[in-house]
Motif scaffolding. Structure first.
Motif, PDB file in Angstrom:
ATOM      1  N   THR A  24     -14.136   1.400 -14.288  1.00 27.85           N
ATOM      2  CA  THR A  24     -13.019   1.802 -14.859  1.00 27.85           C
ATOM      3  C   THR A  24     -11.770   0.969 -14.098  1.00 27.85           C
ATOM      4  N   PRO A  25     -11.191   0.192 -14.579  1.00 24.95           N
ATOM      5  CA  PRO A  25     -10.342  -0.773 -13.750  1.00 24.95           C
ATOM      6  C   PRO A  25      -8.988  -0.058 -13.617  1.00 24.95           C
ATOM      7  N   VAL A  26      -8.409  -0.221 -12.310  1.00 27.43           N
ATOM      8  CA  VAL A  26      -7.101   0.385 -11.724  1.00 27.43           C
ATOM      9  C   VAL A  26      -6.511  -0.718 -10.990  1.00 27.43           C
ATOM     10  N   ASP A  27      -5.316  -0.389 -10.616  1.00 24.84           N
ATOM     11  CA  ASP A  27      -4.636  -1.541  -9.947  1.00 24.84           C
ATOM     12  C   ASP A  27      -4.745  -1.245  -8.422  1.00 24.84           C
ATOM     13  N   LEU A  28      -5.118  -0.198  -7.927  1.00 22.76           N
ATOM     14  CA  LEU A  28      -5.182   0.212  -6.357  1.00 22.76           C
ATOM     15  C   LEU A  28      -6.201   1.390  -6.543  1.00 22.76           C
ATOM     16  N   GLN A  29      -7.362   1.424  -5.536  1.00 23.96           N
ATOM     17  CA  GLN A  29      -8.062   2.459  -4.931  1.00 23.96           C
ATOM     18  C   GLN A  29      -7.460   2.785  -3.403  1.00 23.96           C
ATOM     19  N   LEU A  30      -6.901   4.046  -3.756  1.00 24.64           N
ATOM     20  CA  LEU A  30      -6.212   4.425  -2.345  1.00 24.64           C
ATOM     21  C   LEU A  30      -6.648   5.733  -1.871  1.00 24.64           C
ATOM     22  N   VAL A  31      -7.309   5.589  -0.676  1.00 28.90           N
ATOM     23  CA  VAL A  31      -7.544   6.869   0.292  1.00 28.90           C
ATOM     24  C   VAL A  31      -6.545   7.150   1.333  1.00 28.90           C
ATOM     25  N   LEU A  32      -5.994   8.314   1.067  1.00 34.00           N
ATOM     26  CA  LEU A  32      -5.210   9.050   1.902  1.00 34.00           C
ATOM     27  C   LEU A  32      -5.939   9.856   2.897  1.00 34.00           C
ATOM     28  N   ALA A  33      -5.723   9.466   4.258  1.00 32.09           N
ATOM     29  CA  ALA A  33      -6.603  10.158   5.314  1.00 32.09           C
ATOM     30  C   ALA A  33      -5.419  10.976   5.952  1.00 32.09           C
ATOM     31  N   VAL A  34      -5.581  12.033   6.160  1.00 31.52           N
ATOM     32  CA  VAL A  34      -4.510  12.856   6.961  1.00 31.52           C
ATOM     33  C   VAL A  34      -4.792  13.367   8.106  1.00 31.52           C
ATOM     34  N   ARG A 141      -7.696  -4.277  -5.218  1.00 32.04           N
ATOM     35  CA  ARG A 141      -7.159  -3.848  -3.851  1.00 32.04           C
ATOM     36  C   ARG A 141      -7.803  -2.392  -3.523  1.00 32.04           C
ATOM     37  N   ARG A 142      -8.564  -2.317  -2.366  1.00 26.12           N
ATOM     38  CA  ARG A 142      -8.730  -0.789  -1.676  1.00 26.12           C
ATOM     39  C   ARG A 142      -8.204  -0.800  -0.291  1.00 26.12           C
ATOM     40  N   VAL A 143      -7.583   0.396  -0.382  1.00 25.05           N
ATOM     41  CA  VAL A 143      -6.575   0.653   0.753  1.00 25.05           C
ATOM     42  C   VAL A 143      -6.768   2.079   1.468  1.00 25.05           C
ATOM     43  N   ILE A 144      -6.812   2.052   2.674  1.00 22.66           N
ATOM     44  CA  ILE A 144      -6.663   3.335   3.471  1.00 22.66           C
ATOM     45  C   ILE A 144      -5.493   3.563   4.074  1.00 22.66           C
ATOM     46  N   ASP A 145      -4.917   4.738   3.762  1.00 25.10           N
ATOM     47  CA  ASP A 145      -3.502   5.006   4.395  1.00 25.10           C
ATOM     48  C   ASP A 145      -3.618   6.018   5.311  1.00 25.10           C
ATOM     49  N   VAL A 146      -3.755   5.839   6.614  1.00 26.92           N
ATOM     50  CA  VAL A 146      -4.139   6.774   7.625  1.00 26.92           C
ATOM     51  C   VAL A 146      -3.082   7.292   8.161  1.00 26.92           C
ATOM     52  N   SER A 147      -2.942   8.564   8.378  1.00 27.91           N
ATOM     53  CA  SER A 147      -1.416   8.991   8.969  1.00 27.91           C
ATOM     54  C   SER A 147      -2.102  10.016  10.349  1.00 27.91           C
ATOM     55  N   GLY A 148      -1.150  10.103  11.227  1.00 24.37           N
ATOM     56  CA  GLY A 148      -1.379  11.129  12.566  1.00 24.37           C
ATOM     57  C   GLY A 148      -0.527  11.028  13.568  1.00 24.37           C
ATOM     58  N   ASP A 149      -0.735  12.063  14.300  1.00 23.76           N
ATOM     59  CA  ASP A 149       0.186  11.745  15.524  1.00 23.76           C
ATOM     60  C   ASP A 149      -0.495  11.809  16.899  1.00 23.76           C
ATOM     61  N   GLY A 150      -1.711  11.289  16.973  1.00 24.05           N
ATOM     62  CA  GLY A 150      -2.269  11.009  18.171  1.00 24.05           C
ATOM     63  C   GLY A 150      -3.301   9.968  17.954  1.00 24.05           C
ATOM     64  N   ILE A 170     -11.384  -4.252   2.641  1.00 23.31           N
ATOM     65  CA  ILE A 170     -10.629  -2.998   2.830  1.00 23.31           C
ATOM     66  C   ILE A 170      -9.631  -3.103   3.809  1.00 23.31           C
ATOM     67  N   VAL A 171      -8.232  -2.708   3.013  1.00 23.84           N
ATOM     68  CA  VAL A 171      -7.226  -2.812   4.121  1.00 23.84           C
ATOM     69  C   VAL A 171      -6.923  -1.372   4.458  1.00 23.84           C
ATOM     70  N   VAL A 172      -6.225  -1.513   5.879  1.00 20.20           N
ATOM     71  CA  VAL A 172      -5.933  -0.062   6.463  1.00 20.20           C
ATOM     72  C   VAL A 172      -4.659  -0.300   6.856  1.00 20.20           C
ATOM     73  N   ASN A 173      -3.698   0.747   6.191  1.00 23.49           N
ATOM     74  CA  ASN A 173      -2.349   1.033   6.763  1.00 23.49           C
ATOM     75  C   ASN A 173      -2.167   2.198   7.525  1.00 23.49           C
ATOM     76  N   GLY A 174      -0.934   2.054   8.229  1.00 26.17           N
ATOM     77  CA  GLY A 174      -0.884   3.540   9.131  1.00 26.17           C
ATOM     78  C   GLY A 174       0.368   4.154   9.087  1.00 26.17           C
ATOM     79  N   LEU A 175       0.688   5.303   9.321  1.00 23.77           N
ATOM     80  CA  LEU A 175       1.825   6.178   9.607  1.00 23.77           C
ATOM     81  C   LEU A 175       1.444   7.018  10.868  1.00 23.77           C
ATOM     82  N   PRO A 176       1.885   6.308  11.992  1.00 20.31           N
ATOM     83  CA  PRO A 176       1.922   7.181  13.162  1.00 20.31           C
ATOM     84  C   PRO A 176       3.257   7.892  13.190  1.00 20.31           C
TER      85      PRO A 176
END
Length: 241
Positions: A24-34, A141-150, A170-176
């Motif tokens: 099934t086609p989508v524009d983005l597969q996004l994993v939010l890793a919190v 596009r396959r993206v992991i969006d990882v956020s954290g405080d450490g 796979i692209v990894v983006n961050g939210l420190p």
């Protein structure tokens, strides 16, 4: 030993990779890793969860989704702490309308939330990478969006896992989240943003949005999602808009 064996197995599976089974086609597969490690208190955890809930239903985010070729993305929401705690909270879900976004957000608001010891960024990335193997979708596009405080204090170094993911496209983006208070007797980590830039994010167009604290988290998530979904160009590091 059990934890280490399980982690070695996860890394081996990540390195091997598995062909996608469904198409099934989508524009983005996004994993939010919190991050849900114990350095995040109850108030901050609520601000963090609320930030994702509000961002996913924000008009700017919806507009970004509907501007894509297929006008839909697939999202998987995970939470992590040490190597022993990597959990899928909401599995792969298509968001293609404001209603779909609202239903996803409502389920996220109702999902139980735990707090666990240690901070295993590398294990979180490995777990997130495995989610793509079980995805019923396909995307350019396959993206992991990882956020954290450490930074990592348990499990494999984040940069080793990050490099394996990037080699698989796979692209990894961050939210420190920068903290200005002492946690468990440890002084504030004033260079967490540098750690994310050097050891966590990676892949073509990868970037990070830096939140000064959890009060700014919701705005940071919204800014980040708009850029991720729309594949907009920008600096490697920026602040919430």
């Amino acid at each position: 030993m059990r934890r280490r064996s399980a982690l070695v197995g996860s890394l081996a599976a990540l390195a091997a990779g598995t062909p996608a089974r469904a198409q099934t086609p989508v524009d983005l597969q996004l994993v939010l890793a919190v991050d849900v490690s114990r350095s995040i208190d109850e108030v901050e955890a609520e601000l963090q969860r609320r930030g994702y809930i509000e961002a996913l239903t924000n008009d700017r985010v919806i507009d970004a989704i509907l501007s894509g070729e297929h006008k839909r993305i697939a999202v998987c929401y995970t939470e992590w702490a040490g190597t022993h705690y990597q959990v899928v909270v909401l599995d792969w879900t298509v968001i293609d309308t404001p209603g779909a976004a609202r239903r996803f957000a409502e389920k996220l608001a109702e999902a139980p939330r735990a707090s666990q010891s240690w901070t295993a960024v590398g294990a979180a990335l490995a777990h997130a990478g495995q989610r793509f193997e079980n995805s019923p979708f396909v995307a350019k596009r396959r993206v992991i969006d990882v956020s954290g405080d450490g930074r990592t204090n348990d499990g494999p170094p984040a940069e080793i896992v990050r490099d394996k993911l990037v080699s698989q496209g796979i692209v990894v983006n961050g939210l420190p989240v920068m903290m200005n208070r002492t946690n468990f007797g440890r002084p504030p980590d004033l260079t967490l943003d540098k750690y994310y830039e050097e050891s966590v994010i990676g892949g073509p167009g990868s970037f990070m949005i830096v939140a000064d604290n959890f009060d700014h988290f919701g705005r940071a998530v919204r800014t980040k999602l708009v850029r991720e979904i729309s594949a907009a160009d920008g600096p490697i590091r920026s602040s919430p808009a």
